[in-house]
Design a protein around this motif. Structure first.
Motif, PDB file in Angstrom:
ATOM      1  N   PHE A 219       0.775  -1.559   0.401  1.00  0.00           N
ATOM      2  CA  PHE A 219      -0.166   0.235   0.187  1.00  0.00           C
ATOM      3  C   PHE A 219       0.735   1.416   0.257  1.00  0.00           C
ATOM      4  N   ARG A 220       2.140   0.927   0.103  1.00  0.00           N
ATOM      5  CA  ARG A 220       3.059   2.577   0.243  1.00  0.00           C
ATOM      6  C   ARG A 220       4.013   2.440  -1.219  1.00  0.00           C
ATOM      7  N   HIS A 221       4.539   1.552  -1.410  1.00  0.00           N
ATOM      8  CA  HIS A 221       5.094   1.220  -2.526  1.00  0.00           C
ATOM      9  C   HIS A 221       4.429   0.850  -3.891  1.00  0.00           C
ATOM     10  N   LEU A 222       4.032  -0.568  -3.766  1.00  0.00           N
ATOM     11  CA  LEU A 222       3.149  -0.299  -5.215  1.00  0.00           C
ATOM     12  C   LEU A 222       1.616   0.162  -5.659  1.00  0.00           C
ATOM     13  N   LEU A 223       0.581  -0.115  -4.418  1.00  0.00           N
ATOM     14  CA  LEU A 223      -0.225   0.814  -5.122  1.00  0.00           C
ATOM     15  C   LEU A 223      -0.471   2.117  -5.388  1.00  0.00           C
ATOM     16  N   PRO A 224       0.431   3.210  -5.094  1.00  0.00           N
ATOM     17  CA  PRO A 224       0.811   4.645  -5.681  1.00  0.00           C
ATOM     18  C   PRO A 224       0.930   4.234  -7.041  1.00  0.00           C
ATOM     19  N   ASN A 225       2.122   3.697  -7.612  1.00  0.00           N
ATOM     20  CA  ASN A 225       2.600   3.346  -8.552  1.00  0.00           C
ATOM     21  C   ASN A 225       1.643   2.926  -9.797  1.00  0.00           C
ATOM     22  N   CYS A 226       0.619   2.360  -9.192  1.00  0.00           N
ATOM     23  CA  CYS A 226      -0.702   1.664 -10.527  1.00  0.00           C
ATOM     24  C   CYS A 226      -2.301   3.023  -9.807  1.00  0.00           C
ATOM     25  N   LEU A 227      -1.893   4.276  -9.378  1.00  0.00           N
ATOM     26  CA  LEU A 227      -2.584   5.402  -9.682  1.00  0.00           C
ATOM     27  C   LEU A 227      -2.618   5.997 -11.159  1.00  0.00           C
ATOM     28  N   PRO A 228      -2.448   6.093 -12.113  1.00  0.00           N
ATOM     29  CA  PRO A 228      -2.394   6.544 -13.341  1.00  0.00           C
ATOM     30  C   PRO A 228      -3.750   5.776 -14.341  1.00  0.00           C
ATOM     31  N   PRO A 229      -3.673   4.325 -14.252  1.00  0.00           N
ATOM     32  CA  PRO A 229      -4.886   4.171 -14.602  1.00  0.00           C
ATOM     33  C   PRO A 229      -5.335   4.329 -13.899  1.00  0.00           C
ATOM     34  N   LEU A 230      -5.807   3.607 -12.895  1.00  0.00           N
ATOM     35  CA  LEU A 230      -6.930   4.094 -11.957  1.00  0.00           C
ATOM     36  C   LEU A 230      -7.501   5.246 -11.764  1.00  0.00           C
ATOM     37  N   ILE A 231      -6.696   6.172 -11.962  1.00  0.00           N
ATOM     38  CA  ILE A 231      -7.052   7.612 -11.796  1.00  0.00           C
ATOM     39  C   ILE A 231      -8.207   7.879 -13.642  1.00  0.00           C
ATOM     40  N   VAL A 232      -7.815   7.064 -14.801  1.00  0.00           N
ATOM     41  CA  VAL A 232      -8.528   7.212 -15.784  1.00  0.00           C
ATOM     42  C   VAL A 232      -9.930   6.618 -15.478  1.00  0.00           C
ATOM     43  N   VAL A 233      -9.951   5.811 -14.894  1.00  0.00           N
ATOM     44  CA  VAL A 233     -11.263   4.679 -14.886  1.00  0.00           C
ATOM     45  C   VAL A 233     -11.853   5.077 -13.815  1.00  0.00           C
ATOM     46  N   ALA A 234     -10.976   5.588 -12.781  1.00  0.00           N
ATOM     47  CA  ALA A 234     -12.461   6.118 -12.235  1.00  0.00           C
ATOM     48  C   ALA A 234     -12.973   7.331 -12.482  1.00  0.00           C
ATOM     49  N   THR A 235     -12.308   7.989 -13.628  1.00  0.00           N
ATOM     50  CA  THR A 235     -13.043   9.274 -14.227  1.00  0.00           C
ATOM     51  C   THR A 235     -14.403   8.577 -14.478  1.00  0.00           C
ATOM     52  N   VAL A 236     -13.901   7.691 -15.622  1.00  0.00           N
ATOM     53  CA  VAL A 236     -14.830   7.179 -16.243  1.00  0.00           C
ATOM     54  C   VAL A 236     -15.937   6.305 -16.070  1.00  0.00           C
ATOM     55  N   GLN A 237     -15.740   5.487 -14.944  1.00  0.00           N
ATOM     56  CA  GLN A 237     -16.808   5.033 -14.084  1.00  0.00           C
ATOM     57  C   GLN A 237     -17.852   6.390 -13.889  1.00  0.00           C
TER      58      GLN A 237
END
Length: 312
Positions: A219-237
Protein backbone atom coordinates in the motif's frame (compact mmCIF):
# COMPACT_ATOMS: atom_id res chain seq x y z
CA UNK A 1 36.08 27.28 -38.30
CA UNK A 2 33.97 30.24 -37.21
CA UNK A 3 30.95 28.91 -39.12
CA UNK A 4 31.43 25.47 -37.60
CA UNK A 5 31.74 26.96 -34.12
CA UNK A 6 28.60 29.03 -34.62
CA UNK A 7 26.68 25.98 -35.84
CA UNK A 8 27.85 23.97 -32.85
CA UNK A 9 26.80 26.75 -30.50
CA UNK A 10 23.33 26.97 -32.05
CA UNK A 11 22.91 23.20 -31.83
CA UNK A 12 23.91 23.23 -28.16
CA UNK A 13 21.46 26.03 -27.42
CA UNK A 14 18.68 24.14 -29.21
CA UNK A 15 19.46 21.00 -27.23
CA UNK A 16 19.35 22.93 -23.97
CA UNK A 17 16.06 24.53 -24.96
CA UNK A 18 14.58 21.15 -25.87
CA UNK A 19 15.65 19.62 -22.57
CA UNK A 20 12.70 19.62 -20.10
CA UNK A 21 13.09 21.72 -17.01
CA UNK A 22 13.97 19.33 -14.24
CA UNK A 23 12.68 21.83 -11.73
CA UNK A 24 9.22 21.44 -13.23
CA UNK A 25 7.22 18.80 -11.38
CA UNK A 26 5.54 15.88 -13.12
CA UNK A 27 2.17 17.14 -11.93
CA UNK A 28 2.78 20.54 -13.52
CA UNK A 29 3.63 18.90 -16.83
CA UNK A 30 0.49 16.76 -16.69
CA UNK A 31 -1.67 19.80 -15.91
CA UNK A 32 -0.12 21.76 -18.78
CA UNK A 33 -0.67 18.84 -21.16
CA UNK A 34 -4.28 18.50 -20.02
CA UNK A 35 -5.07 22.16 -20.74
CA UNK A 36 -3.67 21.85 -24.27
CA UNK A 37 -6.96 20.23 -25.32
CA UNK A 38 -9.83 22.72 -25.80
CA UNK A 39 -12.41 19.92 -25.58
CA UNK A 40 -11.01 18.72 -22.26
CA UNK A 41 -11.00 22.26 -20.89
CA UNK A 42 -14.59 22.77 -22.04
CA UNK A 43 -15.58 19.50 -20.39
CA UNK A 44 -13.83 20.42 -17.14
CA UNK A 45 -15.44 23.87 -17.04
CA UNK A 46 -18.87 22.37 -17.74
CA UNK A 47 -18.40 19.73 -15.07
CA UNK A 48 -17.22 22.23 -12.45
CA UNK A 49 -20.14 24.53 -13.27
CA UNK A 50 -22.63 21.68 -12.84
CA UNK A 51 -21.03 20.60 -9.57
CA UNK A 52 -21.19 24.17 -8.29
CA UNK A 53 -24.84 24.49 -9.29
CA UNK A 54 -25.64 21.20 -7.58
CA UNK A 55 -23.90 22.22 -4.36
CA UNK A 56 -25.62 25.61 -4.30
CA UNK A 57 -29.04 24.24 -5.27
CA UNK A 58 -30.67 24.97 -1.84
CA UNK A 59 -29.59 28.61 -2.18
CA UNK A 60 -30.24 29.34 -5.87
CA UNK A 61 -33.16 27.05 -6.74
CA UNK A 62 -36.47 28.96 -6.92
CA UNK A 63 -38.29 26.06 -5.27
CA UNK A 64 -37.57 23.04 -3.09
CA UNK A 65 -38.90 20.23 -5.31
CA UNK A 66 -38.71 17.75 -2.40
CA UNK A 67 -41.10 19.80 -0.27
CA UNK A 68 -44.56 18.67 -1.33
CA UNK A 69 -46.17 21.59 0.50
CA UNK A 70 -44.60 23.97 -2.02
CA UNK A 71 -46.14 22.18 -5.01
CA UNK A 72 -49.45 23.30 -6.49
CA UNK A 73 -51.24 20.86 -8.77
CA UNK A 74 -52.82 23.84 -10.53
CA UNK A 75 -49.36 24.73 -11.87
CA UNK A 76 -48.94 21.29 -13.48
CA UNK A 77 -47.47 20.93 -16.99
CA UNK A 78 -46.98 24.65 -17.55
CA UNK A 79 -44.88 25.49 -20.60
CA UNK A 80 -41.45 27.12 -20.27
CA UNK A 81 -41.79 30.81 -19.50
CA UNK A 82 -45.36 30.46 -18.20
CA UNK A 83 -46.43 32.15 -14.98
CA UNK A 84 -48.14 30.52 -12.04
CA UNK A 85 -51.33 31.76 -10.39
CA UNK A 86 -49.12 33.47 -7.81
CA UNK A 87 -47.23 35.32 -10.54
CA UNK A 88 -44.01 33.27 -10.43
CA UNK A 89 -42.36 32.54 -13.80
CA UNK A 90 -41.34 28.94 -14.51
CA UNK A 91 -38.47 29.42 -16.96
CA UNK A 92 -38.19 25.71 -17.80
CA UNK A 93 -41.84 24.84 -17.21
CA UNK A 94 -43.30 22.42 -14.66
CA UNK A 95 -44.13 18.72 -14.48
CA UNK A 96 -47.54 17.17 -13.81
CA UNK A 97 -47.22 17.84 -10.07
CA UNK A 98 -46.43 21.52 -10.51
CA UNK A 99 -42.74 21.02 -9.73
CA UNK A 100 -40.47 23.70 -11.17
CA UNK A 101 -38.24 21.93 -13.69
CA UNK A 102 -35.29 24.26 -13.09
CA UNK A 103 -35.36 23.50 -9.38
CA UNK A 104 -35.89 19.81 -10.07
CA UNK A 105 -32.84 19.69 -12.36
CA UNK A 106 -30.62 21.48 -9.83
CA UNK A 107 -31.65 19.14 -7.04
CA UNK A 108 -31.54 16.15 -9.37
CA UNK A 109 -27.93 16.98 -10.21
CA UNK A 110 -27.12 16.77 -6.50
CA UNK A 111 -28.35 13.18 -6.35
CA UNK A 112 -26.94 12.04 -9.68
CA UNK A 113 -23.48 13.57 -9.20
CA UNK A 114 -23.38 12.65 -5.52
CA UNK A 115 -24.32 9.03 -6.10
CA UNK A 116 -21.83 8.76 -8.96
CA UNK A 117 -18.96 10.28 -6.97
CA UNK A 118 -19.57 8.43 -3.69
CA UNK A 119 -20.08 5.03 -5.31
CA UNK A 120 -16.97 5.51 -7.45
CA UNK A 121 -14.77 6.44 -4.47
CA UNK A 122 -15.93 3.45 -2.41
CA UNK A 123 -15.75 0.99 -5.30
CA UNK A 124 -12.33 2.33 -6.33
CA UNK A 125 -10.90 1.94 -2.82
CA UNK A 126 -12.35 -1.55 -2.44
CA UNK A 127 -11.45 -2.82 -5.90
CA UNK A 128 -7.94 -1.31 -5.88
CA UNK A 129 -7.15 -2.89 -2.52
CA UNK A 130 -8.36 -6.31 -3.65
CA UNK A 131 -6.55 -6.09 -6.99
CA UNK A 132 -3.19 -5.02 -5.62
CA UNK A 133 -3.27 -7.66 -2.87
CA UNK A 134 -4.15 -10.35 -5.41
CA UNK A 135 -1.30 -9.31 -7.73
CA UNK A 136 1.26 -9.18 -4.92
CA UNK A 137 0.18 -12.47 -3.36
CA UNK A 138 -0.11 -14.36 -6.63
CA UNK A 139 -0.81 -18.07 -6.73
CA UNK A 140 -4.17 -19.31 -5.52
CA UNK A 141 -5.16 -15.95 -4.06
CA UNK A 142 -4.73 -14.23 -7.41
CA UNK A 143 -6.53 -17.04 -9.25
CA UNK A 144 -9.48 -17.01 -6.86
CA UNK A 145 -9.86 -13.23 -6.95
CA UNK A 146 -9.70 -13.08 -10.73
CA UNK A 147 -12.26 -15.86 -11.13
CA UNK A 148 -14.62 -13.86 -8.92
CA UNK A 149 -13.88 -10.76 -10.99
CA UNK A 150 -14.54 -12.64 -14.23
CA UNK A 151 -17.79 -13.97 -12.84
CA UNK A 152 -18.83 -10.47 -11.77
CA UNK A 153 -18.02 -8.93 -15.15
CA UNK A 154 -19.78 -11.69 -17.08
CA UNK A 155 -23.18 -10.32 -16.04
CA UNK A 156 -24.57 -7.02 -17.36
CA UNK A 157 -24.21 -4.25 -14.78
CA UNK A 158 -27.84 -3.16 -15.12
CA UNK A 159 -29.06 -6.71 -14.49
CA UNK A 160 -26.98 -7.10 -11.32
CA UNK A 161 -28.09 -3.69 -10.07
CA UNK A 162 -31.76 -4.50 -10.69
CA UNK A 163 -31.47 -7.76 -8.74
CA UNK A 164 -29.69 -6.06 -5.85
CA UNK A 165 -32.23 -3.23 -5.60
CA UNK A 166 -35.06 -5.74 -5.76
CA UNK A 167 -33.54 -7.24 -2.61
CA UNK A 168 -32.42 -4.05 -0.87
CA UNK A 169 -35.34 -1.80 -1.80
CA UNK A 170 -35.35 1.81 -2.97
CA UNK A 171 -33.22 4.59 -1.54
CA UNK A 172 -30.12 6.64 -2.26
CA UNK A 173 -27.98 4.54 0.09
CA UNK A 174 -29.28 1.34 -1.51
CA UNK A 175 -28.35 2.63 -4.97
CA UNK A 176 -24.84 3.47 -3.77
CA UNK A 177 -24.39 -0.04 -2.32
CA UNK A 178 -25.64 -1.61 -5.56
CA UNK A 179 -23.28 0.49 -7.69
CA UNK A 180 -20.31 -0.38 -5.47
CA UNK A 181 -21.04 -4.09 -5.80
CA UNK A 182 -21.43 -3.71 -9.56
CA UNK A 183 -18.26 -1.66 -10.15
CA UNK A 184 -15.52 -2.88 -7.79
CA UNK A 185 -14.44 -5.58 -10.25
CA UNK A 186 -13.41 -3.00 -12.89
CA UNK A 187 -10.92 -1.42 -10.50
CA UNK A 188 -9.66 -4.77 -9.23
CA UNK A 189 -8.82 -5.93 -12.76
CA UNK A 190 -7.21 -2.60 -13.71
CA UNK A 191 -4.99 -2.40 -10.63
CA UNK A 192 -4.10 -6.08 -10.77
CA UNK A 193 -2.81 -5.71 -14.34
CA UNK A 194 -0.64 -2.72 -13.42
CA UNK A 195 0.55 -4.31 -10.19
CA UNK A 196 1.74 -7.45 -12.00
CA UNK A 197 4.11 -5.25 -13.98
CA UNK A 198 5.17 -3.04 -11.08
CA UNK A 199 5.95 -5.86 -8.67
CA UNK A 200 8.86 -6.91 -10.90
CA UNK A 201 10.48 -3.50 -10.59
CA UNK A 202 13.70 -2.92 -8.68
CA UNK A 203 12.10 -0.78 -5.97
CA UNK A 204 9.81 -3.65 -4.96
CA UNK A 205 12.79 -6.00 -4.76
CA UNK A 206 14.62 -3.42 -2.68
CA UNK A 207 11.66 -3.11 -0.32
CA UNK A 208 11.59 -6.89 0.08
CA UNK A 209 15.31 -6.99 0.77
CA UNK A 210 14.82 -4.42 3.52
CA UNK A 211 12.33 -6.83 5.12
CA UNK A 212 9.59 -4.22 5.14
CA UNK A 213 6.11 -5.40 6.21
CA UNK A 214 4.04 -6.73 3.34
CA UNK A 215 1.21 -4.27 3.91
CA UNK A 216 3.68 -1.39 3.66
CA UNK A 217 5.17 -2.76 0.45
CA UNK A 218 1.71 -3.22 -1.06
CA UNK A 219 0.00 0.00 0.00
CA UNK A 220 2.96 2.40 0.34
CA UNK A 221 5.07 1.34 -2.64
CA UNK A 222 3.13 -0.86 -5.06
CA UNK A 223 -0.33 0.73 -5.05
CA UNK A 224 0.78 4.40 -5.57
CA UNK A 225 2.57 3.39 -8.77
CA UNK A 226 -0.67 1.87 -10.11
CA UNK A 227 -2.63 5.11 -9.75
CA UNK A 228 -2.41 6.55 -13.32
CA UNK A 229 -4.61 3.91 -14.99
CA UNK A 230 -6.79 3.79 -11.89
CA UNK A 231 -7.51 7.53 -12.11
CA UNK A 232 -8.56 7.20 -15.74
CA UNK A 233 -10.88 4.26 -15.04
CA UNK A 234 -12.37 5.99 -12.01
CA UNK A 235 -13.13 9.14 -14.02
CA UNK A 236 -14.90 7.19 -16.75
CA UNK A 237 -16.75 5.08 -14.19
CA UNK A 238 -18.23 8.21 -12.59
CA UNK A 239 -20.07 8.85 -15.86
CA UNK A 240 -21.08 5.18 -15.98
CA UNK A 241 -22.40 5.37 -12.42
CA UNK A 242 -24.46 8.46 -13.19
CA UNK A 243 -25.93 6.81 -16.29
CA UNK A 244 -26.67 3.61 -14.38
CA UNK A 245 -28.32 5.45 -11.50
CA UNK A 246 -30.45 7.44 -13.94
CA UNK A 247 -31.46 4.22 -15.70
CA UNK A 248 -32.47 2.60 -12.42
CA UNK A 249 -34.45 5.68 -11.40
CA UNK A 250 -36.09 5.78 -14.83
CA UNK A 251 -37.19 2.19 -14.32
CA UNK A 252 -38.61 3.11 -10.90
CA UNK A 253 -36.25 1.04 -8.72
CA UNK A 254 -33.70 3.73 -7.83
CA UNK A 255 -34.24 6.75 -5.63
CA UNK A 256 -37.66 7.34 -3.99
CA UNK A 257 -40.30 9.54 -5.59
CA UNK A 258 -39.87 12.16 -2.87
CA UNK A 259 -36.23 12.71 -3.95
CA UNK A 260 -36.33 12.67 -7.75
CA UNK A 261 -33.05 12.42 -9.64
CA UNK A 262 -32.54 13.28 -13.30
CA UNK A 263 -33.58 9.78 -14.33
CA UNK A 264 -36.86 9.99 -12.46
CA UNK A 265 -37.57 13.45 -13.89
CA UNK A 266 -37.08 12.03 -17.38
CA UNK A 267 -39.38 9.12 -16.56
CA UNK A 268 -42.11 11.48 -15.32
CA UNK A 269 -42.19 13.29 -18.66
CA UNK A 270 -42.01 10.18 -20.83
CA UNK A 271 -45.80 9.82 -21.01
CA UNK A 272 -46.16 13.46 -22.08
CA UNK A 273 -43.78 13.44 -25.04
CA UNK A 274 -46.47 12.59 -27.60
CA UNK A 275 -48.75 15.29 -26.23
CA UNK A 276 -46.25 18.06 -26.99
CA UNK A 277 -45.09 18.64 -23.41
CA UNK A 278 -41.49 17.95 -24.34
CA UNK A 279 -39.85 20.04 -21.61
CA UNK A 280 -40.61 17.62 -18.76
CA UNK A 281 -38.20 15.02 -20.18
CA UNK A 282 -36.04 17.09 -22.52
CA UNK A 283 -34.44 19.53 -20.07
CA UNK A 284 -33.43 16.87 -17.48
CA UNK A 285 -32.18 14.73 -20.37
CA UNK A 286 -30.02 17.58 -21.66
CA UNK A 287 -28.56 18.11 -18.18
CA UNK A 288 -27.81 14.38 -17.87
CA UNK A 289 -26.13 14.24 -21.30
CA UNK A 290 -24.04 17.33 -20.54
CA UNK A 291 -22.80 15.82 -17.29
CA UNK A 292 -21.89 12.47 -18.87
CA UNK A 293 -20.22 14.04 -21.93
CA UNK A 294 -18.23 16.46 -19.77
CA UNK A 295 -16.93 13.67 -17.54
CA UNK A 296 -16.04 11.52 -20.55
CA UNK A 297 -14.12 14.39 -22.17
CA UNK A 298 -12.11 14.85 -18.99
CA UNK A 299 -11.52 11.11 -18.70
CA UNK A 300 -10.37 10.75 -22.31
CA UNK A 301 -7.86 13.57 -21.89
CA UNK A 302 -6.57 12.12 -18.62
CA UNK A 303 -6.03 8.82 -20.42
CA UNK A 304 -3.91 10.55 -23.07
CA UNK A 305 -1.95 12.59 -20.54
CA UNK A 306 -1.23 9.77 -18.10
CA UNK A 307 -0.36 7.29 -20.86
CA UNK A 308 2.01 9.09 -23.28
CA UNK A 309 2.33 5.94 -25.43
CA UNK A 310 -1.21 6.55 -26.74
CA UNK A 311 -0.19 9.86 -28.28
CA UNK A 312 2.75 8.41 -30.21
Amino acid sequence: MSDHAETTTLAAEAAVAATPDKGESLLARHVAAFFESPLAVAGLVTLLAMVLLALLAPFIAPQNPYDLSQLDIMDGTLAPGAKSLAGYTFWLGTDEQGRDMLSGILYGLRISLGVGAVSTVIACALGASIGVVAAYAGGRVDTLVMRVVDLQLSFPAILVALVLLAVFGRGVDKVVIALVIVQWAYYARTVRGSALVERRREYIEAARCLALPKNRVVFRHLLPNCLPPLIVVATVQVAHSIALESTLSFLGVGVPVTEPSLGMLIAKGYDYLLSGKYWISTFPGVALVLAIVAINLVGDRLRDVLNPRLSR
